[in-house]
Design a protein around this motif. Structure first.
Motif, PDB file in Angstrom:
ATOM      1  N   GLY A 179       7.389  25.997  39.987  1.00 41.56           N
ATOM      2  CA  GLY A 179       6.185  26.529  40.599  1.00 41.56           C
ATOM      3  C   GLY A 179       6.445  27.268  41.888  1.00 41.56           C
ATOM      4  O   GLY A 179       5.731  28.212  42.235  1.00 41.56           O
ATOM      5  N   GLN A 180       7.453  26.879  42.649  1.00 42.80           N
ATOM      6  CA  GLN A 180       7.721  27.546  43.911  1.00 42.80           C
ATOM      7  C   GLN A 180       8.285  28.947  43.714  1.00 42.80           C
ATOM      8  O   GLN A 180       8.405  29.703  44.680  1.00 42.80           O
ATOM      9  CB  GLN A 180       8.710  26.732  44.753  1.00 42.80           C
ATOM     10  N   ALA A 181       8.621  29.293  42.495  1.00 47.34           N
ATOM     11  CA  ALA A 181       9.148  30.630  42.257  1.00 47.34           C
ATOM     12  C   ALA A 181       8.123  31.694  42.610  1.00 47.34           C
ATOM     13  O   ALA A 181       8.468  32.855  42.808  1.00 47.34           O
ATOM     14  CB  ALA A 181       9.565  30.775  40.796  1.00 47.34           C
ATOM     15  N   ALA A 182       6.848  31.311  42.690  1.00 46.08           N
ATOM     16  CA  ALA A 182       5.824  32.274  43.078  1.00 46.08           C
ATOM     17  C   ALA A 182       6.089  32.818  44.467  1.00 46.08           C
ATOM     18  O   ALA A 182       5.633  33.900  44.831  1.00 46.08           O
ATOM     19  CB  ALA A 182       4.447  31.623  43.025  1.00 46.08           C
ATOM     20  N   GLY A 183       6.820  32.073  45.281  1.00 44.05           N
ATOM     21  CA  GLY A 183       7.131  32.526  46.624  1.00 44.05           C
ATOM     22  C   GLY A 183       8.310  33.454  46.690  1.00 44.05           C
ATOM     23  O   GLY A 183       8.652  33.976  47.757  1.00 44.05           O
ATOM     24  N   ALA A 184       8.963  33.687  45.571  1.00 47.15           N
ATOM     25  CA  ALA A 184      10.155  34.538  45.564  1.00 47.15           C
ATOM     26  C   ALA A 184       9.745  35.987  45.408  1.00 47.15           C
ATOM     27  O   ALA A 184       9.842  36.574  44.343  1.00 47.15           O
ATOM     28  CB  ALA A 184      11.102  34.123  44.443  1.00 47.15           C
ATOM     29  N   GLY A 185       9.235  36.572  46.452  1.00 46.93           N
ATOM     30  CA  GLY A 185       8.796  37.960  46.420  1.00 46.93           C
ATOM     31  C   GLY A 185       9.899  38.894  46.836  1.00 46.93           C
ATOM     32  O   GLY A 185      11.083  38.616  46.694  1.00 46.93           O
ATOM     33  N   THR A 186       9.512  40.042  47.368  1.00 52.85           N
ATOM     34  CA  THR A 186      10.510  41.046  47.712  1.00 52.85           C
ATOM     35  C   THR A 186      11.472  40.560  48.778  1.00 52.85           C
ATOM     36  O   THR A 186      12.611  40.991  48.836  1.00 52.85           O
ATOM     37  CB  THR A 186       9.813  42.324  48.200  1.00 52.85           C
ATOM     38  N   SER A 187      11.034  39.630  49.624  1.00 51.74           N
ATOM     39  CA  SER A 187      11.920  39.168  50.684  1.00 51.74           C
ATOM     40  C   SER A 187      13.063  38.326  50.147  1.00 51.74           C
ATOM     41  O   SER A 187      14.045  38.114  50.829  1.00 51.74           O
ATOM     42  CB  SER A 187      11.126  38.341  51.707  1.00 51.74           C
ATOM     43  N   THR A 188      12.941  37.844  48.912  1.00 52.37           N
ATOM     44  CA  THR A 188      14.006  37.034  48.340  1.00 52.37           C
ATOM     45  C   THR A 188      14.594  37.684  47.099  1.00 52.37           C
ATOM     46  O   THR A 188      15.248  37.036  46.313  1.00 52.37           O
ATOM     47  CB  THR A 188      13.464  35.637  47.964  1.00 52.37           C
ATOM     48  N   THR A 189      14.320  38.950  46.891  1.00 57.50           N
ATOM     49  CA  THR A 189      14.795  39.632  45.704  1.00 57.50           C
ATOM     50  C   THR A 189      15.871  40.642  46.073  1.00 57.50           C
ATOM     51  O   THR A 189      15.701  41.431  46.998  1.00 57.50           O
ATOM     52  CB  THR A 189      13.640  40.362  44.993  1.00 57.50           C
ATOM     53  N   TYR A 190      16.981  40.598  45.347  1.00 60.46           N
ATOM     54  CA  TYR A 190      18.051  41.567  45.508  1.00 60.46           C
ATOM     55  C   TYR A 190      17.919  42.614  44.410  1.00 60.46           C
ATOM     56  O   TYR A 190      17.777  42.275  43.240  1.00 60.46           O
ATOM     57  CB  TYR A 190      19.419  40.901  45.394  1.00 60.46           C
ATOM     58  N   ARG A 191      17.956  43.858  44.777  1.00 60.01           N
ATOM     59  CA  ARG A 191      17.912  44.925  43.781  1.00 60.01           C
ATOM     60  C   ARG A 191      19.331  45.413  43.544  1.00 60.01           C
ATOM     61  O   ARG A 191      20.052  45.770  44.480  1.00 60.01           O
ATOM     62  CB  ARG A 191      17.033  46.076  44.249  1.00 60.01           C
ATOM     63  N   ARG A 192      19.715  45.439  42.275  1.00 55.01           N
ATOM     64  CA  ARG A 192      21.015  45.941  41.895  1.00 55.01           C
ATOM     65  C   ARG A 192      20.829  47.160  40.995  1.00 55.01           C
ATOM     66  O   ARG A 192      19.981  47.154  40.105  1.00 55.01           O
ATOM     67  CB  ARG A 192      21.818  44.874  41.154  1.00 55.01           C
ATOM     68  N   THR A 193      21.582  48.187  41.219  1.00 57.73           N
ATOM     69  CA  THR A 193      21.498  49.379  40.387  1.00 57.73           C
ATOM     70  C   THR A 193      22.883  49.700  39.840  1.00 57.73           C
ATOM     71  O   THR A 193      23.907  49.316  40.413  1.00 57.73           O
ATOM     72  CB  THR A 193      20.993  50.592  41.189  1.00 57.73           C
ATOM     73  N   ARG A 194      22.901  50.378  38.721  1.00 60.34           N
ATOM     74  CA  ARG A 194      24.152  50.810  38.105  1.00 60.34           C
ATOM     75  C   ARG A 194      24.016  52.278  37.727  1.00 60.34           C
ATOM     76  O   ARG A 194      23.154  52.636  36.922  1.00 60.34           O
ATOM     77  CB  ARG A 194      24.485  49.972  36.890  1.00 60.34           C
ATOM     78  N   GLY A 195      24.826  53.111  38.322  1.00 60.42           N
ATOM     79  CA  GLY A 195      24.849  54.521  37.965  1.00 60.42           C
ATOM     80  C   GLY A 195      25.983  54.800  37.008  1.00 60.42           C
ATOM     81  O   GLY A 195      27.134  54.429  37.259  1.00 60.42           O
ATOM     82  N   ILE A 196      25.672  55.456  35.896  1.00 61.04           N
ATOM     83  CA  ILE A 196      26.672  55.769  34.880  1.00 61.04           C
ATOM     84  C   ILE A 196      26.612  57.255  34.559  1.00 61.04           C
ATOM     85  O   ILE A 196      25.532  57.793  34.311  1.00 61.04           O
ATOM     86  CB  ILE A 196      26.443  54.963  33.582  1.00 61.04           C
ATOM     87  N   ILE A 197      27.742  57.908  34.588  1.00 61.38           N
ATOM     88  CA  ILE A 197      27.853  59.299  34.150  1.00 61.38           C
ATOM     89  C   ILE A 197      28.746  59.315  32.920  1.00 61.38           C
ATOM     90  O   ILE A 197      29.871  58.808  32.950  1.00 61.38           O
ATOM     91  CB  ILE A 197      28.447  60.187  35.256  1.00 61.38           C
ATOM     92  N   SER A 198      28.246  59.893  31.836  1.00 57.89           N
ATOM     93  CA  SER A 198      28.987  59.898  30.576  1.00 57.89           C
ATOM     94  C   SER A 198      29.135  61.316  30.058  1.00 57.89           C
ATOM     95  O   SER A 198      28.247  62.160  30.232  1.00 57.89           O
ATOM     96  CB  SER A 198      28.270  59.046  29.519  1.00 57.89           C
ATOM     97  N   ALA A 199      30.248  61.567  29.410  1.00 54.19           N
ATOM     98  CA  ALA A 199      30.490  62.844  28.743  1.00 54.19           C
ATOM     99  C   ALA A 199      31.133  62.559  27.396  1.00 54.19           C
ATOM    100  O   ALA A 199      31.993  61.668  27.274  1.00 54.19           O
ATOM    101  CB  ALA A 199      31.401  63.734  29.590  1.00 54.19           C
ATOM    102  N   PHE A 200      30.700  63.307  26.367  1.00 56.84           N
ATOM    103  CA  PHE A 200      31.191  63.061  25.015  1.00 56.84           C
ATOM    104  C   PHE A 200      31.431  64.387  24.321  1.00 56.84           C
ATOM    105  O   PHE A 200      30.622  65.327  24.440  1.00 56.84           O
ATOM    106  CB  PHE A 200      30.176  62.238  24.222  1.00 56.84           C
TER     107      PHE A 200
END
Length: 420
Positions: free
Chosen positions: A24-45
């Motif tokens: 139930g306490q997960a409701a308190g896990a807002g942006t202040s406790t969230t890590y954003r991870r991104t992955r950039g991929i460049i592909s050529a075929f």
């Protein structure tokens, strides 16, 4: 299994949030406790078809991927050929390399996650076989029949994981000697290096001398609450080879109808694994047996589930009949036996000892009628003879092996389809 946050930016969530259960306490896990991870991929075929002769052609291709977050750039080529010396025969083959970057959850986790260890269990160093060593003879409860212990399965920024790499080859033939008769046979080989995954916790406990650095101990030698570090890592290599074959025969019988026979077979000729810590890194066969010698299994990084069951022979076969609006088919699915996991705790005194997971076959029967335009009616019986799944000693199943067979027992179905 549970996963408790221990390093959350919001202190009140530490050791409170059940990541898998949705505390139930997960409701308190807002942006202040969230890590954003991104992955950039460049592909050529790129791909090129090369028809050298009327009967012979080649296909070559190459793919390059750049993973920004990993700092990795890969180049994977493929070459294939097709040769048809006569109408009835085709030969084909290919060779290629492959690459799988570790997934984001394998290398980036918001919190440290834990999974409860099977209880009770014995400290493999100080309570081997359930008997405390002299050092703890007066206090066996500190090292034997332990409960409330965890293995760490995910940690933030797990930088120890590198990509998987593979190489594969195939060669095969297709035959169609007469109308209604067709057959194919293909041989394949694949090797995957740096397989990503979590080790089987039972393998770690059974081989503590290989993984002493993974055990977290207090000053007196007893195991801490987080007893074992078992986050995703590169476990080793696995290689397999086999033959895939199919046969189709379709013919007409006067006053009876059209009869069809078919069979598809997958036969393993090799299933090996190796890990730097085991047997000096030599290849160890796990063909037709549970892989409990080397803790490496294919696609281990895609699931925390224990893998390693491999049947040497699998096939599906079918007999069909068609006449006018009527169609019926009887099919069989079969897989051969293999040596079970056979954990010592499950095959010791009072048990039947090491055993095999029995072979399994299942029959299915179905029929359809389409005598009215746009209408198709069907009926069928799955698992015609009500076969139970085979039984296993595997600690993840505790009885029936439910992952590769039909667990519903005999089941009936009626279908209706109308198109307009």
């Amino acid at each position: 299994a549970i996963g408790l946050a221990s390093n959350d930016r919001k202190a009140s969530l530490n050791n409170q949030v059940d990541i898998l259960g949705g505390d139930g306490q997960a409701a308190g896990a807002g942006t202040s406790t969230t890590y954003r991870r991104t992955r950039g991929i460049i592909s050529a075929f790129g791909e090129l078809d090369l028809p050298v002769l009327k009967q012979l052609s080649f296909n070559v291709g190459v793919r390059s991927d750049e993973y920004r977050d990993l700092g990795e750039t890969t180049v994977n080529p493929k070459v294939a050929f097709r040769w048809q010396p006569m109408r009835e025969v085709v030969m084909r083959g290919s060779a290629n390399t492959g690459f799988r970057a570790p997934s984001i959850p394998e290398i980036y986790s918001k919190e440290t996650e834990r999974t409860a260890m099977a209880t009770p269990f014995h400290d493999p160093l100080y309570c081997p076989g359930g008997t405390a060593v002299a050092q703890f003879a007066a206090t066996p409860e500190l090292v034997c029949n332990l409960t409330g212990r965890f293995q760490v399965t995910k940690v933030p920024d797990n930088a120890r994981v590198s990509p998987e790499k593979s190489k594969s080859t195939t060669i095969g033939f297709a035959f169609e000697p007469a109308r209604g008769v067709a057959a194919t046979i293909d041989y394949w080989e694949t090797q995957i290096d740096d397989v990503i995954g979590n080790r089987n916790i039972n393998f770690i406990l059974a081989n503590q001398q290989l993984y002493t650095s993974l055990f977290n101990r207090n000053a007196d030698g007893t195991l801490q609450t987080d007893s074992v570090f078992n986050a995703a890592t590169n476990l080793g290599s696995i290689r397999g080879a086999g033959i895939d074959a199919s046969l189709r025969y379709d013919f007409r019988v006067a006053d009876v109808g059209r009869i069809g026979l078919s069979m598809d077979v997958a036969y393993l000729t090799k299933w090996d694994a190796r890990s730097p810590e085991v047997r000096n890194g030599d290849w160890v066969s796990a063909l037709a047996q549970y892989n409990d010698v080397v803790p490496v299994n294919p696609n281990a990084g895609l699931s925390n589930a224990t893998r390693g069951f491999n049947n040497r022979w699998r096939h599906t076969a079918a007999l069909s009949w068609a006449e006018g609006p009527w169609f019926a088919q009887l099919s069989q699915r079969y897989q051969s036996k293999f040596a079970d996991q056979n954990l010592a705790a499950r095959t010791g005194a009072g048990t039947s000892g090491p055993r095999n997971v029995a072979s399994y076959e299942q029959f299915n029967l179905m029929g359809t009628w389409s005598g009215i335009k746009g209408l198709k009616l069907g009926a069928g019986v799955s698992n015609l003879f009500d076969r139970n799944p085979p039984q296993t000693n595997h600690n993840g199943y505790n009885g029936y092996l439910t992952s590769s067979v039909d667990v519903l027992g005999r089941a009936y179905r009626l279908t209706g389809e109308y198109t307009f």
